[in-house]
Design an enzyme around this catalytic site. Structure first.
Site, PDB file in Angstrom:
ATOM      1  N   ARG A 194       0.855  -1.198   0.000  1.00  0.00           N
ATOM      2  CA  ARG A 194       0.000   0.000   0.000  1.00  0.00           C
ATOM      3  C   ARG A 194       0.884   1.238   0.000  1.00  0.00           C
ATOM      4  O   ARG A 194       1.884   1.283   0.721  1.00  0.00           O
ATOM      5  CB  ARG A 194      -0.862   0.043   1.269  1.00  0.00           C
ATOM      6  CG  ARG A 194      -1.835  -1.058   1.398  1.00  0.00           C
ATOM      7  CD  ARG A 194      -2.991  -0.725   2.296  1.00  0.00           C
ATOM      8  NE  ARG A 194      -2.688  -0.099   3.576  1.00  0.00           N
ATOM      9  CZ  ARG A 194      -3.612   0.262   4.450  1.00  0.00           C
ATOM     10  NH1 ARG A 194      -4.903   0.081   4.172  1.00  0.00           N
ATOM     11  NH2 ARG A 194      -3.297   0.799   5.596  1.00  0.00           N
TER      12      ARG A 194
ATOM     13  N   THR B 166      -1.635   7.277   0.388  1.00  0.00           N
ATOM     14  CA  THR B 166      -2.980   7.134  -0.192  1.00  0.00           C
ATOM     15  C   THR B 166      -3.648   5.801   0.136  1.00  0.00           C
ATOM     16  O   THR B 166      -4.853   5.647  -0.097  1.00  0.00           O
ATOM     17  CB  THR B 166      -2.895   7.229  -1.727  1.00  0.00           C
ATOM     18  OG1 THR B 166      -2.117   6.103  -2.182  1.00  0.00           O
ATOM     19  CG2 THR B 166      -2.214   8.519  -2.179  1.00  0.00           C
TER      20      THR B 166
ATOM     21  N   ASP C  63       0.026  -2.388  12.431  1.00  0.00           N
ATOM     22  CA  ASP C  63       0.574  -2.902  11.170  1.00  0.00           C
ATOM     23  C   ASP C  63       1.053  -4.335  11.382  1.00  0.00           C
ATOM     24  O   ASP C  63       2.054  -4.565  12.073  1.00  0.00           O
ATOM     25  CB  ASP C  63       1.736  -1.993  10.709  1.00  0.00           C
ATOM     26  CG  ASP C  63       2.211  -2.380   9.315  1.00  0.00           C
ATOM     27  OD1 ASP C  63       2.518  -3.576   9.092  1.00  0.00           O
ATOM     28  OD2 ASP C  63       2.285  -1.488   8.452  1.00  0.00           O
TER      29      ASP C  63
ATOM     30  N   ASP D 283       4.724  -5.202  10.225  1.00  0.00           N
ATOM     31  CA  ASP D 283       5.746  -4.601  11.092  1.00  0.00           C
ATOM     32  C   ASP D 283       5.855  -5.355  12.418  1.00  0.00           C
ATOM     33  O   ASP D 283       6.959  -5.607  12.913  1.00  0.00           O
ATOM     34  CB  ASP D 283       5.415  -3.127  11.378  1.00  0.00           C
ATOM     35  CG  ASP D 283       5.819  -2.226  10.227  1.00  0.00           C
ATOM     36  OD1 ASP D 283       6.508  -2.701   9.302  1.00  0.00           O
ATOM     37  OD2 ASP D 283       5.428  -1.039  10.250  1.00  0.00           O
TER      38      ASP D 283
END
Ligand code: PRP
Ligand code: URA
Length: 212
Positions: free
Chosen positions: A105, A109, A203, A206
């Site tokens: 991603r 945006t 996330d 992560d």
């Protein structure tokens, strides 16, 4: 909704999700407990493969009417976070082929960008377990499904396996690719303004790979 299957929210699953959602959970625990949920999801995903009757004789000499899986499978992970789900697939399907689709991603945006794909050549004859732990806007999953359809995989042979989904992603995926089956562990409430799932877990990539 006909093609959405959510794992039963058992006491075990409640405990597992509580650990991985907790922002104070250490990386080794995050991985360990996410892996346990992933294993349950993969097992559930396999329930959507067709079976046919098979008779065997047990050591007691008795006849047993059972079943055998019909049709070949393949897994395709949406890199990077989807790679965390490959291990569980290999544990339950010994000789499974694994394709990769690298989609990231855009951090501003949230639009998905396709960088790379490498898929088994005979993919279109197989059922595909498409792996990604997070379904947020649905952009990444939809782009990956387009890649699979471009090489001839039928929508109804795609089983999207996912840890956390949200209404926005489900709406997009089911309207663009209505025959894809979605196997998820939990449907969260909504997206925030940065297209992160709420309450979510942050996330996933992560936290799982230690790049936060
Ligand atoms: C995350 C996640 C999904 C995607 C979901 O990946 O693993 O692929 O975002 O969001 P969407 O439904 O809005 O497309 P990300 O692009 O952050 O990369 P990562 O796998 O490296 O963490
Ligand atoms: N990707 C993640 O890892 N988490 C989200 O909440 C949304 C996208």
């Amino acid at each position: 909704m006909k093609n959405i299957h959510v794992l039963p929210y058992t006491p075990q699953l409640q405990g597992l999700y509580t650990i991985i959602r907790d922002k104070t959970t250490r990386r080794d625990d995050f991985r360990f407990y996410a892996d346990r949920i992933i294993r349950l999801l993969i097992e559930e995903g396999l329930n959507f493969l067709p079976i046919e009757e098979k008779r065997v004789v047990t050591p007691t000499g008795s006849d047993f009417k059972g079943a055998v899986f019909r049709g070949e499978i393949c897994a395709v992970s949406i890199v990077r976070a989807g790679e965390s789900m490959e291990h569980a697939v290999k544990e339950v399907c010994k000789r499974v082929r694994i394709g990769k689709i690298l989609i990231q991603r855009d951090e501003e945006t949230a639009e998905p960008i396709l960088f790379y794909s490498k898929l088994p050549p005979d993919l279109k004859k197989r059922y595909v377990l498409l792996l990604d732990p997070m379904l947020a806007t649905g952009g990444s999953a939809c782009k990956a499904i387009e890649v699979l359809k471009d090489v001839g995989v039928a929508e109804e042979k795609i089983i999207f396996v996912n840890l956390i989904a949200c209404p926005e992603g489900i709406k997009r995926l089911t309207s663009e690719h209505p025959e894809v089956k979605i196997i998820t562990g939990f449907i969260d409430k909504e997206l925030n303004e940065k297209a992160f799932i709420l309450p979510g877990l942050g996330d996933f990539g992560d936290r799982y790979f230690g790049t936060e």
